[in-house]
Design an enzyme around this catalytic site. Structure first.
Site, short mmCIF file in Angstrom:
data_model
loop_
_atom_site.label_atom_id
_atom_site.label_comp_id
_atom_site.label_asym_id
_atom_site.label_seq_id
_atom_site.Cartn_x
_atom_site.Cartn_y
_atom_site.Cartn_z
N LYS A 58 54.88 83.89 -26.74
CA LYS A 58 55.17 83.75 -25.31
C LYS A 58 54.34 84.77 -24.54
O LYS A 58 54.19 85.92 -24.98
CB LYS A 58 56.67 83.99 -25.09
CG LYS A 58 57.18 83.68 -23.69
CD LYS A 58 58.70 83.87 -23.59
CE LYS A 58 59.25 83.48 -22.24
NZ LYS A 58 60.73 83.64 -22.17
N SER A 93 63.06 79.54 -20.20
CA SER A 93 61.72 79.83 -19.72
C SER A 93 60.64 79.79 -20.81
O SER A 93 59.45 79.68 -20.47
CB SER A 93 61.70 81.23 -19.09
OG SER A 93 61.98 82.22 -20.05
N SER A 95 66.73 81.49 -22.71
CA SER A 95 65.32 81.05 -22.65
C SER A 95 64.67 80.73 -23.98
O SER A 95 63.55 80.22 -23.98
CB SER A 95 64.48 82.10 -21.93
OG SER A 95 64.56 81.89 -20.56
N1 GLN Z 1 67.20 80.32 -17.23
C1 GLN Z 1 67.76 81.64 -17.12
C2 GLN Z 1 67.18 82.34 -15.91
O1 GLN Z 1 66.52 81.70 -15.19
C3 GLN Z 1 67.50 82.42 -18.38
C4 GLN Z 1 66.11 82.94 -18.45
C5 GLN Z 1 65.82 83.71 -19.69
O2 GLN Z 1 66.59 83.71 -20.65
N2 GLN Z 1 64.75 84.44 -19.64
O3 GLN Z 1 67.40 83.48 -15.67
#
Ligand code: GLN
Length: 502
Positions: A94, A169, A193
């Protein structure tokens, strides 16, 4: 024009990577000298050349670097040395993990041109274990989002249906594994994410116990929640990667001062007598087809010898609200460092304040700005206790309720995501609808507990469904045993077919 919908079916759609050897098999063959690392890398680079323009999993493909690293692994084998447990296995990172001299963008314009002077600890450990980094994957900007639509470089598409999001994400990492671009991938999980995109792309994704994997060199989003974890096509492959990256690191002050767990050896142990609880609060409001797969997953564990019952974690229903105060509050503080002076983009103004303002206005996207504003507000004088303080108290309640549930159960089960993969744009105008994608995954982040998403059949739209297995802190060994049993019992798996006499 969108392609015709796939026929409804409750068996898992096959990602193209199903025909490829697993990471466990590749490492064993490369170590034994029966397969070359170079050949493995070339196969993945071919898959990238064929489909990456449709998928956009990567911000950067590191083809030359991967070939050179593969040749170094093959050279070691030829010299009679052991390259390590990930010998010749391709890994996608990532793009919020620091890589020395290689652009690390967080899919944000604000880091334009920045090349980190060091490698993240996870990167060092993967390379030391013989793993081959093939590229840096796309994400929602600074890991804020659930669809990868918030990337400054354009979205990633779901390899099962390119009209659908891959989740987020870590959408690029999930898509890279699902499309066979890499055997393994690394993601970060602050509120879901890793697990949510894994579910939407039909792969395994896992968030370790807080502190089990070093975050040195992970660009911070919300420091009390962030964890790094593996993506893989199989539970065994995810266990292999976690074994490599887990364990104490003096460079991360939140790192647990112990070596990582042994996992791969235990996967065949089964679940006889294991106590499994299906969390009722996390079954509410999820799509009927997803809920049906979770119930079938519970039945599969029961058939494998587990004792399955319903469980309750009452405060879990407040998780989402608490998260959307804690995570933005921490993000507003962590992202204060992007000021046009120290990193990446600089849009000069008349004085230092206007340089800060112009840089941040031009460099951050809408969702990042929204989080910074929410977080700054929640931390401001006079509101701090009503918002941030209250959210921290909810966090304590969630931990208390999980602790009570784990007196009766070894692991807990829930959906990973309330829906299967959705269409581009379906939730981007409505932040609350998007935030709800993580309603089932956030409680484990708030508690600091491990959780894994395992593919289990498909929804009415033919797209993958993920089932989440949760465990108490450092419960990875038992959690992986349950995950392996779920994988064996999943519709369409060879063991399930054998079990059903097919
Ligand atoms: N979708 C969640 C957010 O927008 C989690 C994001 C993540 O785990 N980095 O914060």
């Amino acid at each position: 024009m969108s392609p015709p919908p796939s026929p409804p079916s409750n068996t898992a759609p096959s990602p193209p990577s199903n025909t490829a050897p697993s990471a466990v098999e590749t490492a064993a063959a490369v170590r034994a000298g029966t397969r070359s690392a170079r050949q493995t890398v070339e196969q993945h680079l071919e898959a990238i050349a064929r489909r990456e323009s449709d998928i956009h999993a990567f911000n950067t493909v590191l083809a030359d670097e991967a070939r050179a690293a593969a040749d170094a692994v093959d050279h070691k084998v030829a010299m009679g040395q052991d390259p390590g447990p990930l010998a010749g296995v391709t890994v996608a990172l990532k793009d919020n993990m620091c890589t020395r001299g290689i652009p690390t963008t967080c899919s944000s314009k604000i880091l334009e041109g920045w090349r980190p002077p060091y490698d993240a600890t996870v990167v060092e450990r993967i390379v030391r274990a013989g793993g081959i980094v093939v590229g840096k994957t796309n994400l929602d900007e600074f890991a804020m989002g659930s669809s990868t639509e918030n990337s400054a470089f354009g979205p990633t598409r779901n390899p099962h249906d390119v009209t659908k999001v891959p989740g987020g994400s870590s959408g690029g990492s999930a898509a890279a594994v699902a499309a066979g671009f890499a055997s393994l991938a690394i993601g970060s999980d602050t509120g879901g994410s890793i697990r949510q995109p894994a579910a939407l792309c039909g792969v395994v994704g896992m968030k370790p116990t807080y502190g089990l994997v070093s975050r040195y060199g992970l660009i911070a989003f919300a420091s009390s929640l962030d964890q790094i974890g593996p993506f893989a096509a199989t539970v065994a492959d995810a266990a292999l990667l976690l074994e490599v990256i887990a364990g104490h690191d003096p460079l991360d002050t939140t790192s647990i001062p112990e070596s990582g767990p042994r996992l791969v050896d235990q996967l065949s142990q089964g679940v006889d007598g294991l106590r499994v609880g299906v969390v009722q609060e996390l079954m509410n409001g999820v799509d009927a087809d997803v809920a049906a797969r979770v119930n079938e997953a519970a039945d599969a564990l029961s058939a494998a010898g587990a004792k399955v019952d319903t469980a309750s974690v009452p405060a879990a229903i407040y998780g989402l609200s608490a998260y959307y105060l804690i995570a933005p509050a921490e993000a507003s503080s962590n992202l204060a460092r992007y000021d046009g002076v120290r990193y990446g983009l600089r849009v000069p103004g008349d004085d230092i304040t206007s340089t800060y303002m112009r840089t941040r206005a031009a460099g951050f996207g809408a969702e990042v700005k929204r989080r910074i504003m929410l977080g700054t507000y929640a931390l401001s004088a006079g509101y701090y206790d009503a918002y941030y303080g209250q959210a921290q108290r909810v966090r304590t309640l969630i931990i208390r309720d999980f602790t009570a549930a784990y007196e009766h159960f070894d692991v807990l089960l829930s959906p990973t995501s309330p829906t299967t993969a959705f269409a581009f744009g379906a939730k981007s105008e409505n932040p609350l609808a998007m935030y709800l994608s993580d309603v089932c995954t956030i409680p484990s982040n708030l508690a600091g507990h491990p959780a894994i998403s395992v593919p289990f059949g498909a929804g009415d739209d033919g797209l993958p469904v993920g089932v989440q297995v949760m465990a108490p802190a450092l419960g990875e060994p038992v959690m992986f045993r349950a995950a392996a049993a779920l994988e064996r019992g999943a519709p369409g798996s060879s063991s399930a077919a054998t079990a059903a006499g097919r």
